[in-house]
Enzyme design. Structure first.
Site, mmCIF file in Angstrom:
data_model
loop_
_atom_site.group_PDB
_atom_site.id
_atom_site.type_symbol
_atom_site.label_atom_id
_atom_site.label_comp_id
_atom_site.label_asym_id
_atom_site.label_seq_id
_atom_site.Cartn_x
_atom_site.Cartn_y
_atom_site.Cartn_z
ATOM 1 N N HIS A 22 0.833 -1.209 0.000
ATOM 2 C CA HIS A 22 0.000 0.000 0.000
ATOM 3 C C HIS A 22 0.866 1.256 0.000
ATOM 4 C CE1 HIS A 22 -3.532 2.523 1.198
ATOM 5 N NE2 HIS A 22 -2.585 3.226 1.807
ATOM 6 N N GLU A 23 1.816 1.311 0.917
ATOM 7 C CA GLU A 23 2.656 2.500 1.019
ATOM 8 C C GLU A 23 3.591 2.640 -0.187
ATOM 9 O OE1 GLU A 23 1.933 4.677 3.075
ATOM 10 O OE2 GLU A 23 0.644 3.482 4.379
ATOM 11 N N HIS A 26 1.871 4.745 -2.810
ATOM 12 C CA HIS A 26 2.040 6.187 -2.592
ATOM 13 C C HIS A 26 3.451 6.632 -2.986
ATOM 14 C CE1 HIS A 26 -1.787 6.573 -0.623
ATOM 15 N NE2 HIS A 26 -1.461 5.836 0.419
#
Length: 450
Positions: A22-23, A26
């Protein structure tokens, strides 16, 4: 592995993989959009491992593994060197900021599709939907008989137990009658209706499933194989013999009942009278049970026969077909999740269905014990849930930031700092409420599992 430590270990694996992915979404999109990344952290709190990359980004693993973050150069958090102003987050066009924020949930969805695809390429092991009904349950009242094979559930054809279970579990949330078609052991097909509308309101899916009483049919009391040198073989039993009675007590249509009766009878005397049916003819054998440990189990009375294997249904596809099935399953799980959220908001489904970290840890351990295919499916489901939760329009979540950017697009200027601070307080309050409810549900299930 001990269930507690197994649950902790597989929870850490699950969170580590999914939070990192997920990170990374980003991080990767921010870098592609020209934004300077100061820190990439898996976990919160004090760093237990840290290093500085050649790009100047600080990479770390922190002590609290319940999330992570990507810290970017941001004028809202301090002075920015004029030479780096072009790399600052708020200086970027709004479409870049939207892309960076949406990338986390987007990468979770990509992970889900990839996990499901790999599961189908490897082969998803499942059971055929051959069922039975617990005595005095709703399924029994509806007319489900032992050995019935589910053909359709809610009008949808089903070929696996998991596929049937998913449709049934979703219908349980709405507590509406569910039509099923079954084929009995005699080959005849019957149309039945499961009266889910008779279930009480305010309970979770697990409690509803108990009251429904629809279960996989147990293996029949047939000796699939007779172990050479063990009591049954020495007495003359053969593979394929159907066990009818032990010391005159009838055996239920469940292989596991044989072990129960053997233990009870052998505790009085190991010399057992075993009635069997072989090729339609009744036969009797005297079997002397013995105390023995099998497959690492505690020493117990055994006669040395094995149960028939359950009918397995394997979903195994080539790469192209697996991608189609993966996309289809991802879409189905997405609609199911939104349906469940909608039903909880309207009161049709109980908030007792919300699980927290403890529940996730228990399911992670169970899925890992079932094999890599099941663990991949579990990872995909949790990843999809993370994507959906993060896209909710709640301040402090990715969806809350996207809501701010949508407002900015409409009004032509950013949301005021005062509004954002107020939103953060509201978002934090909502998150803590949700986390508290999930934790309460987990503890309640452990203390009062029924």
């Amino acid at each position: 592995m001990n269930p507690f430590f197994g649950s902790v270990f597989w929870l850490l694996v699950t969170l580590g993989v999914l939070v990192t992915f997920h990170e990374f979404g980003h991080y990767w999109v921010a870098r592609r959009c020209g934004v300077k990344v100061l820190r990439f952290s898996v976990g919160f709190g004090r760093a237990i491992w840290r290093r500085i990359g050649r790009d100047g980004t600080e990479y770390q693993i922190a002590a609290i593994p319940l999330g992570g973050y990507v810290k970017m150069l941001d004028a809202r958090e301090g002075e920015v060197d004029p030479a780096e102003r072009h790399q600052e987050f708020t200086a970027q066009p709004i479409w870049k900021r939207i892309a960076i924020v949406a990338a986390g949930p987007g990468f979770n969805i990509i992970f889900t599709i990839a996990a499901f695809w790999l599961m189908f390429v490897m082969g998803r092991t499942d059971y055929a939907p051959i069922v039975t009904a617990a005595p005095q349950s709703l399924a029994a009242e509806a007319g489900i008989h032992e050995g019935d094979r589910l053909l359709t559930v809610g009008g949808e054809p089903v070929t696996t137990w998991s596929g049937s279970y998913d449709v049934i579990a979703n219908a349980l949330l709405g507590r509406t009658p569910l039509a099923v078609t079954v084929r009995g052991t005699d080959g005849t097909e019957r149309s039945l209706v499961l009266p889910l509308n008779r279930l009480p309101a305010g309970e979770d899916v697990g409690q509803y499933l108990d009251k429904l009483g629809l279960e996989l049919a147990p293996p029949p009391p047939v000796a699939a194989t007779v172990e050479p040198g063990d009591p049954a073989a020495l007495a003359g039993l053969q593979g394929g013999d159907r066990i009818l009675r032990i010391n005159g007590t009838a055996v239920k249509n469940d292989f596991n009942d044989i072990g129960t009766l053997v233990k009870a009878a052998a505790a009085k005397s190991p010399r057992l009278s075993v009635d069997v049916e072989r090729h339609g003819k009744p036969m009797n054998f005297i079997v002397t049970a013995q105390m023995k440990s099998e497959k690492g189990q505690p020493v117990q009375w055994i006669i040395g026969i094995t149960s028939p294997a359950a009918e397995v249904a394997i979903q195994h596809y080539g790469p192209a077909k697996a991608m189609v099935e993966s996309l289809s399953l991802t879409w189905q799980r997405t609609t199911d999740t939104f349906s469940m959220v909608g039903k909880m908001i309207t009161g049709e489904a109980s908030t007792k269905n919300i699980s927290g970290v403890i529940g996730i840890a228990q399911v992670a351990n169970a899925a890992a014990q079932m094999g890599l295919d099941r663990f991949l499916e579990f990872l995909g489901l949790v990843s999809l849930s993370l994507a959906i939760i993060n896209l909710l329009p709640i301040p402090v979540l990715d969806g809350g930031h996207l809501l701010y950017y949508l407002i900015e697009l409409i009004k032509g200027s950013p949301v005021s700092e005062r509004t954002m601070i107020a939103g953060q307080y509201v978002g934090i309050a909502l998150l803590f409420t949700l986390m508290g409810l999930a934790f309460y549900n987990d503890i309640h299930r452990i203390i009062l599992p029924s």
